[in-house]
Design a protein around this motif. Structure first.
Motif, PDB file in Angstrom:
ATOM      1  N   MET A 257      14.010  -5.580  -3.420  1.00  0.00           N
ATOM      2  CA  MET A 257      12.993  -5.530  -2.381  1.00  0.00           C
ATOM      3  C   MET A 257      11.861  -6.486  -2.731  1.00  0.00           C
ATOM      4  SD  MET A 257      10.791  -2.277  -1.011  1.00  0.00           S
ATOM      5  CE  MET A 257      12.284  -1.561  -0.312  1.00  0.00           C
ATOM      6  N   GLY A 258      11.451  -7.316  -1.765  1.00  0.00           N
ATOM      7  CA  GLY A 258      10.398  -8.282  -2.002  1.00  0.00           C
ATOM      8  C   GLY A 258       9.025  -7.629  -2.074  1.00  0.00           C
ATOM      9  N   PRO A 259       8.053  -8.310  -2.684  1.00  0.00           N
ATOM     10  CA  PRO A 259       6.714  -7.726  -2.821  1.00  0.00           C
ATOM     11  C   PRO A 259       6.026  -7.471  -1.489  1.00  0.00           C
ATOM     12  CG  PRO A 259       6.762 -10.030  -3.551  1.00  0.00           C
ATOM     13  CD  PRO A 259       8.182  -9.601  -3.368  1.00  0.00           C
ATOM     14  N   ALA A 260       6.214  -8.347  -0.499  1.00  0.00           N
ATOM     15  CA  ALA A 260       5.565  -8.146   0.801  1.00  0.00           C
ATOM     16  C   ALA A 260       6.128  -6.907   1.490  1.00  0.00           C
ATOM     17  CB  ALA A 260       5.746  -9.377   1.676  1.00  0.00           C
ATOM     18  N   GLU A 261       7.460  -6.727   1.425  1.00  0.00           N
ATOM     19  CA  GLU A 261       8.066  -5.559   2.058  1.00  0.00           C
ATOM     20  C   GLU A 261       7.608  -4.271   1.382  1.00  0.00           C
ATOM     21  OE1 GLU A 261      12.446  -3.567   3.034  1.00  0.00           O
ATOM     22  OE2 GLU A 261      12.326  -5.521   2.040  1.00  0.00           O
ATOM     23  N   LEU A 262       7.556  -4.275   0.058  1.00  0.00           N
ATOM     24  CA  LEU A 262       7.107  -3.074  -0.640  1.00  0.00           C
ATOM     25  C   LEU A 262       5.631  -2.801  -0.333  1.00  0.00           C
ATOM     26  CD1 LEU A 262       7.609  -0.724  -2.492  1.00  0.00           C
ATOM     27  CD2 LEU A 262       7.216  -2.210  -4.458  1.00  0.00           C
ATOM     28  N   ALA A 263       4.825  -3.842  -0.238  1.00  0.00           N
ATOM     29  CA  ALA A 263       3.415  -3.649   0.104  1.00  0.00           C
ATOM     30  C   ALA A 263       3.285  -2.988   1.473  1.00  0.00           C
ATOM     31  CB  ALA A 263       2.674  -4.986   0.084  1.00  0.00           C
ATOM     32  N   ASP A 264       4.139  -3.385   2.426  1.00  0.00           N
ATOM     33  CA  ASP A 264       4.126  -2.747   3.740  1.00  0.00           C
ATOM     34  C   ASP A 264       4.490  -1.271   3.626  1.00  0.00           C
ATOM     35  OD1 ASP A 264       3.372  -5.007   5.100  1.00  0.00           O
ATOM     36  OD2 ASP A 264       5.419  -5.627   5.570  1.00  0.00           O
ATOM     37  N   ARG A 265       5.512  -0.963   2.836  1.00  0.00           N
ATOM     38  CA  ARG A 265       5.930   0.421   2.657  1.00  0.00           C
ATOM     39  C   ARG A 265       4.844   1.274   1.996  1.00  0.00           C
ATOM     40  NH1 ARG A 265      11.530   1.428   1.983  1.00  0.00           N
ATOM     41  NH2 ARG A 265      12.731  -0.140   3.116  1.00  0.00           N
ATOM     42  N   LEU A 266       4.099   0.654   1.102  1.00  0.00           N
ATOM     43  CA  LEU A 266       3.056   1.392   0.397  1.00  0.00           C
ATOM     44  C   LEU A 266       1.919   1.782   1.324  1.00  0.00           C
ATOM     45  CD1 LEU A 266       2.911  -0.717  -2.876  1.00  0.00           C
ATOM     46  CD2 LEU A 266       3.635   1.664  -2.704  1.00  0.00           C
ATOM     47  N   GLY A 267       1.711   1.022   2.386  1.00  0.00           N
ATOM     48  CA  GLY A 267       0.649   1.359   3.323  1.00  0.00           C
ATOM     49  C   GLY A 267      -0.712   1.317   2.660  1.00  0.00           C
ATOM     50  N   ARG A 268      -1.580   2.266   3.020  1.00  0.00           N
ATOM     51  CA  ARG A 268      -2.936   2.287   2.484  1.00  0.00           C
ATOM     52  C   ARG A 268      -2.980   3.125   1.208  1.00  0.00           C
ATOM     53  NH1 ARG A 268      -4.285   2.117   8.279  1.00  0.00           N
ATOM     54  NH2 ARG A 268      -4.402   4.354   8.474  1.00  0.00           N
ATOM     55  N   TRP A 269      -2.241   2.688   0.219  1.00  0.00           N
ATOM     56  CA  TRP A 269      -2.074   3.460  -1.008  1.00  0.00           C
ATOM     57  C   TRP A 269      -3.362   3.602  -1.810  1.00  0.00           C
ATOM     58  CZ3 TRP A 269      -3.271   1.122  -5.642  1.00  0.00           C
ATOM     59  CH2 TRP A 269      -3.432  -0.262  -5.606  1.00  0.00           C
ATOM     60  N   SER A 270      -4.268   2.630  -1.706  1.00  0.00           N
ATOM     61  CA  SER A 270      -5.458   2.641  -2.562  1.00  0.00           C
ATOM     62  C   SER A 270      -6.631   3.388  -1.949  1.00  0.00           C
ATOM     63  CB  SER A 270      -5.882   1.206  -2.899  1.00  0.00           C
ATOM     64  OG  SER A 270      -6.214   0.487  -1.718  1.00  0.00           O
ATOM     65  N   ALA A 271      -6.425   4.013  -0.779  1.00  0.00           N
ATOM     66  CA  ALA A 271      -7.507   4.742  -0.117  1.00  0.00           C
ATOM     67  C   ALA A 271      -7.603   6.148  -0.707  1.00  0.00           C
ATOM     68  CB  ALA A 271      -7.277   4.804   1.388  1.00  0.00           C
ATOM     69  N   GLY A 272      -8.093   6.248  -1.898  1.00  0.00           N
ATOM     70  CA  GLY A 272      -8.239   7.545  -2.548  1.00  0.00           C
ATOM     71  C   GLY A 272      -9.192   7.435  -3.712  1.00  0.00           C
ATOM     72  N   ARG A 273      -9.308   8.506  -4.469  1.00  0.00           N
ATOM     73  CA  ARG A 273     -10.207   8.525  -5.618  1.00  0.00           C
ATOM     74  C   ARG A 273      -9.391   8.531  -6.898  1.00  0.00           C
ATOM     75  NH1 ARG A 273     -12.415  11.554  -1.580  1.00  0.00           N
ATOM     76  NH2 ARG A 273     -14.571  11.050  -1.010  1.00  0.00           N
ATOM     77  N   GLY A 274      -9.906   7.830  -7.893  1.00  0.00           N
ATOM     78  CA  GLY A 274      -9.229   7.773  -9.172  1.00  0.00           C
ATOM     79  C   GLY A 274      -8.825   6.359  -9.521  1.00  0.00           C
TER      80      GLY A 274
END
Length: 479
Positions: free
Chosen positions: A1-18
């Motif tokens: 899986m390419g990095p762009a496709e995985l980034a799409d799958r991850l969605g807004r992964w960094s919208a959290g605390r920690g």
């Protein structure tokens, strides 16, 4: 899986605390556990994924190591990183979730979401329409409620809606759907064979691209307004099976196609026998003070297919849309729909029939507010980020912003870590372009939009851009 496709799958992964590496590990863990990343899937190298996510390589390395300790992934020198377990032979048991699905997931309370544009609360007239619809249901005694083509009252209301706009229409030319997205999906099923060519604008509405890809279409991009459409139809080779455009308040640029260009497109499509979809979901959203939009493409040729919905003009939760086309097309859509659904939501359709005659008045009433918010966000961004290119729109709900350097994908990750979710331009461009753009909606209240501009300026500075000086607004002169 390419990095762009995985980034799409991850969605807004960094919208959290920690720590970022724990947030990234948590999202990857979820994708693995839910089967979106099946056993044996090869994951991108550390550096490539870090670049796509606009984070340091150490963040990806730490996230991968965390999942490796848990036994969810396997990392081997020379063979890369894979999801633990043997690859399953045969067809995959999961399907790729469309990119825009991640935009609808619940978000951290502190994130301002500018990715999905639609009214966030139903207007009072919607409640009144449902009251009338429910009173009508109380008198029903001989109706099963199965209407594959849609309830007759709503089909008549949509026909009247087009007739008022200069496109004489009868109810038999109208098909009711569960929103604009279902309309696109059914039209793709009706016209597109696997590998068939669909002409689209670059950029365009991402939900349309996903609908066509779901049916294995080969997407061919033309500039906004399908510029070059006539020349493409004269090019030797396989004829396109379908063409799609947003002619009025284009998503995402806000452009409006002139009448002459509409006439030429409709005539060329009819002469070549290519179905031409005119997405009118945003058509009623003209700003106050602007010239009325030209008539739909169907006014210039009977073979043009119009589609619309009430999700942008009334409320996103009112899942009612329609297709206006020649009667054979309507009959074909009804047959396709009946395989999966014997009819749409009956009360919602009755409510929509009550609403539709007043939708144009509702949009005129809200036009001044939409224009003021458009102007406010542009002014705030221009003041804080003078290097950004932010063209004005004549209507619609979005701004199409060009960054002076970098790319929208990586900046979107940085913006998210500063509390704003934006839509990178690459996901709206079938040609792989528009990487230097982001899309923002301006439907929030002025105070929220001011905070959006402040956060985006901070994100741009962290990204490596220069921001403008925070100049106080000039005082009003006493007169």
């Amino acid at each position: 899986m390419g990095p762009a496709e995985l980034a799409d799958r991850l969605g807004r992964w960094s919208a959290g605390r920690g720590p970022l590496y724990l947030l990234l590990a948590a999202r990857l863990r979820r994708l693995v556990d839910e089967g979106e990343l099946p056993p044996g899937t090869a994951l991108p190298p550390d550096r490539a994924l870090a670049s796509a996510l606009a984070v340091g390589r150490g963040t990806v390395v730490a996230a991968y190591e965390q999942l490796s300790v848990e036994g969810r992934i396997v990392r081997r020198q020379g063979s890369g990183t894979r999801v633990a377990g043997p690859a399953h032979p045969g067809p995959r048991k999961t399907t790729n979730a469309p990119v825009f699905l991640h935009l609808l997931e619940p978000q951290d309370d502190d994130v301002i979401v500018l990715t999905c544009a639609a009214p966030t609360s139903p207007p009072p007239m919607l409640l009144t329409a449902y009251e009338r619809a429910l009173s009508q249901l109380a008198t029903v005694t001989d109706d099963l409620g199965y209407h594959p083509s849609g309830h007759w009252r709503l089909r008549q209301a949509v026909a009247d809606h087009y007739t008022r706009r200069g496109v004489p229409t009868v109810p038999e030319q109208v098909f009711i759907t569960g929103g604009g997205q279902q309309a696109l999906s059914l039209l793709a099923r009706a016209f597109v064979q696997p590998g068939g060519t669909v002409l689209v604008e670059a950029p365009t509405y991402p939900g349309a691209l996903e609908a066509f890809r779901e049916h294995a279409a080969s997407l061919e991009a033309l500039p906004v307004g399908l510029e070059g459409f006539e020349a493409r139809l004269r090019t030797p080779g396989r004829r396109p099976e379908l063409a799609y455009l947003v002619a009025t308040h284009h998503n995402p640029t806000g452009a409006v196609l002139p009448s002459l260009a509409r006439r030429r497109l409709a005539a060329a499509a009819a002469a070549a026998g290519v179905p031409l979809i005119d997405d009118e979901v945003l058509a009623p959203l003209t700003f106050s003070g602007e010239q009325p939009a030209p008539p739909p493409l169907a006014a210039f040729g009977d073979t043009a297919i119009s589609m619309g919905s009430l999700s942008k003009s009334v409320w996103g939760g009112l899942r009612v849309g329609w297709v206006r086309a020649a009667q054979p097309v309507i009959n074909r859509l009804a047959r396709l729909r009946a395989v999966h659904d014997l009819g749409g939501n009956h009360p919602a359709q009755l409510a929509a029939a009550e609403l539709l005659p007043g939708v144009e008045d509702l949009c005129r009433e809200t036009a001044a507010v939409r224009r003021a918010r458009h102007d406010h966000l542009r002014a705030e961004l221009t003041r804080r980020l003078p290097q950004w290119r932010i063209p004005a729109a004549a209507g619609g709900q979005t701004l199409w912003v060009r960054l002076p350097h970098g790319d929208g994908d990586s900046f979107a990750q940085t913006a998210l870590r500063h509390g704003v979710a934006v839509l990178p331009g690459s996901g709206l461009d079938a040609a792989g372009g528009s990487k230097e753009y982001i899309r923002l909606h301006f439907l929030a209240d002025p105070d929220t939009l001011t905070e959006v501009a402040r956060r985006l300026a901070a994100a741009w500075q962290a990204y490596g851009g220069e921001t403008g000086r925070d100049v106080p607004a000039p005082r009003a002169m006493a007169v």
